[in-house]
Design an enzyme around this catalytic site. Sequence first.
Site, mmCIF file in Angstrom:
data_model
loop_
_atom_site.group_PDB
_atom_site.id
_atom_site.type_symbol
_atom_site.label_atom_id
_atom_site.label_comp_id
_atom_site.label_asym_id
_atom_site.label_seq_id
_atom_site.Cartn_x
_atom_site.Cartn_y
_atom_site.Cartn_z
ATOM 1 N N GLY A 6 0.812 -1.215 0.000
ATOM 2 C CA GLY A 6 0.000 0.000 0.000
ATOM 3 C C GLY A 6 0.843 1.261 0.000
ATOM 4 O O GLY A 6 0.494 2.258 0.644
ATOM 5 N N SER A 60 0.108 5.572 -1.580
ATOM 6 C CA SER A 60 -0.603 6.719 -1.001
ATOM 7 C C SER A 60 -0.441 6.724 0.512
ATOM 8 O O SER A 60 -0.015 5.737 1.118
ATOM 9 C CB SER A 60 -2.101 6.676 -1.358
ATOM 10 O OG SER A 60 -2.721 5.543 -0.764
ATOM 11 N N GLY A 61 -0.785 7.852 1.120
ATOM 12 C CA GLY A 61 -0.869 7.959 2.574
ATOM 13 C C GLY A 61 0.397 7.611 3.317
ATOM 14 O O GLY A 61 1.514 7.918 2.899
ATOM 15 N N LEU A 67 -3.867 -7.294 -2.642
ATOM 16 C CA LEU A 67 -3.985 -8.152 -1.468
ATOM 17 C C LEU A 67 -5.344 -8.821 -1.342
ATOM 18 O O LEU A 67 -5.498 -9.779 -0.583
ATOM 19 C CB LEU A 67 -3.690 -7.341 -0.202
ATOM 20 C CG LEU A 67 -2.214 -7.020 0.004
ATOM 21 C CD1 LEU A 67 -2.046 -5.815 0.900
ATOM 22 C CD2 LEU A 67 -1.479 -8.224 0.572
ATOM 23 N N THR A 126 -8.510 -8.570 2.578
ATOM 24 C CA THR A 126 -7.429 -7.639 2.244
ATOM 25 C C THR A 126 -6.556 -7.306 3.442
ATOM 26 O O THR A 126 -5.325 -7.420 3.390
ATOM 27 C CB THR A 126 -8.014 -6.330 1.673
ATOM 28 O OG1 THR A 126 -8.859 -6.632 0.565
ATOM 29 C CG2 THR A 126 -6.908 -5.389 1.233
ATOM 30 N N SER A 152 -4.688 -0.924 14.007
ATOM 31 C CA SER A 152 -5.408 0.309 14.315
ATOM 32 C C SER A 152 -6.029 0.190 15.701
ATOM 33 O O SER A 152 -6.381 -0.919 16.141
ATOM 34 C CB SER A 152 -6.525 0.560 13.294
ATOM 35 O OG SER A 152 -7.403 1.589 13.733
ATOM 36 N N TYR A 154 -23.247 -8.276 8.906
ATOM 37 C CA TYR A 154 -22.122 -7.391 8.602
ATOM 38 C C TYR A 154 -22.372 -5.969 9.099
ATOM 39 O O TYR A 154 -23.424 -5.368 8.856
ATOM 40 C CB TYR A 154 -21.878 -7.367 7.089
ATOM 41 C CG TYR A 154 -20.801 -6.400 6.638
ATOM 42 C CD1 TYR A 154 -19.465 -6.768 6.661
ATOM 43 C CD2 TYR A 154 -21.124 -5.119 6.171
ATOM 44 C CE1 TYR A 154 -18.470 -5.904 6.241
ATOM 45 C CE2 TYR A 154 -20.140 -4.243 5.748
ATOM 46 C CZ TYR A 154 -18.815 -4.640 5.787
ATOM 47 O OH TYR A 154 -17.840 -3.775 5.364
#
Length: 332
Positions: free
Chosen positions: A36, A39-40, A89, A136, A170, A192
């Site tokens: 990843g 970005s970011g 992923l 992912t 996180s 969900y």
Amino acid sequence: MWIFGRKGASGFSASSTAEEVAQDIDASGLTAIVTGASSGIGTETARVLALRGARVIMAVRNVESGKEVKENIIKEIPNAKIDVMELDLSCMSSVRKFASDYNSLALPLNILINNAGVLPYSFMLSNDNIELQFATNHLGHYLLTNLLLDNMKKTARDSQKEGRIVNVSSKGYQLAYPEGICFDKINDRTSYVNYRSYGQSKLANILHANELTRRFKEEGVQITANSLHPGVITTNILRHLGFVGGIFKWLSNYVNKSIPQGAATTCYVALHPQVKGVSGEYFADCNIAKTSEVAKDAELAKKLWDFSLDATLSNPIGRYFHLMYPTRLKRD
């Protein structure tokens, strides 16, 4: 609420940036993969590792975006050793191809940073018909790590340098379903809840690092595995959300970080000598942080490992059968 200026035992705080925590560290001779990285905080992590001399492989879903990032990094750091390779992923065949292609390059691997993540608003399935966030954020990284482990072990053995696996989790792991990991409901559309599912996948990141640590210690392998909370940062992980909703409302009780600040803990855990020999820990603001009891549950971590191993079998029928009926699949 975090107090940005308060430093922890490491000497760093929530306001520290990735460049600051990696200052004066010589990473030349090290090779790192960052997922990843287009970005970011993934981009900033790749940039700072390259700035400190590491060879960086940006593992990205969007290769064109990755190439643009690479060009920008090289403009800033002309001698940067940085490459772009395709990795989706959410697709196990893509993960296998990436690992096969990487291993065929005969490059060493010192650092694996499992950074990429998604947070869709509604229920979505991956290419392998597994709920997208779990597929992912956890399964893709689990499979990638397993396929690269032999390389990392060899690199650590040959170089006599500690290998490091860094799982970007996180604080949102605390929002997981009450059961923690709902093994029998991974693909249950009716139950969900997007932020619960996100929390579940982030809890899986922590448990994965913990179980890796247990296995490395049993084997006597010179590799560490840790997880971390980067902080609350507005990045592309929110790209699937029309409105951030419950999770962002909850997370916004904490002070938002800039991207350089958000990448600091990742770079600290990946590079800093203070972290040498430290494994199975959860970090926040470049310091070891406490987790909930469920995140420390060794039996849950073992169960997740076995579940993930079965879910990533090359036989799609076996994967499907296990996801629907996890208690019925016998293991050798």
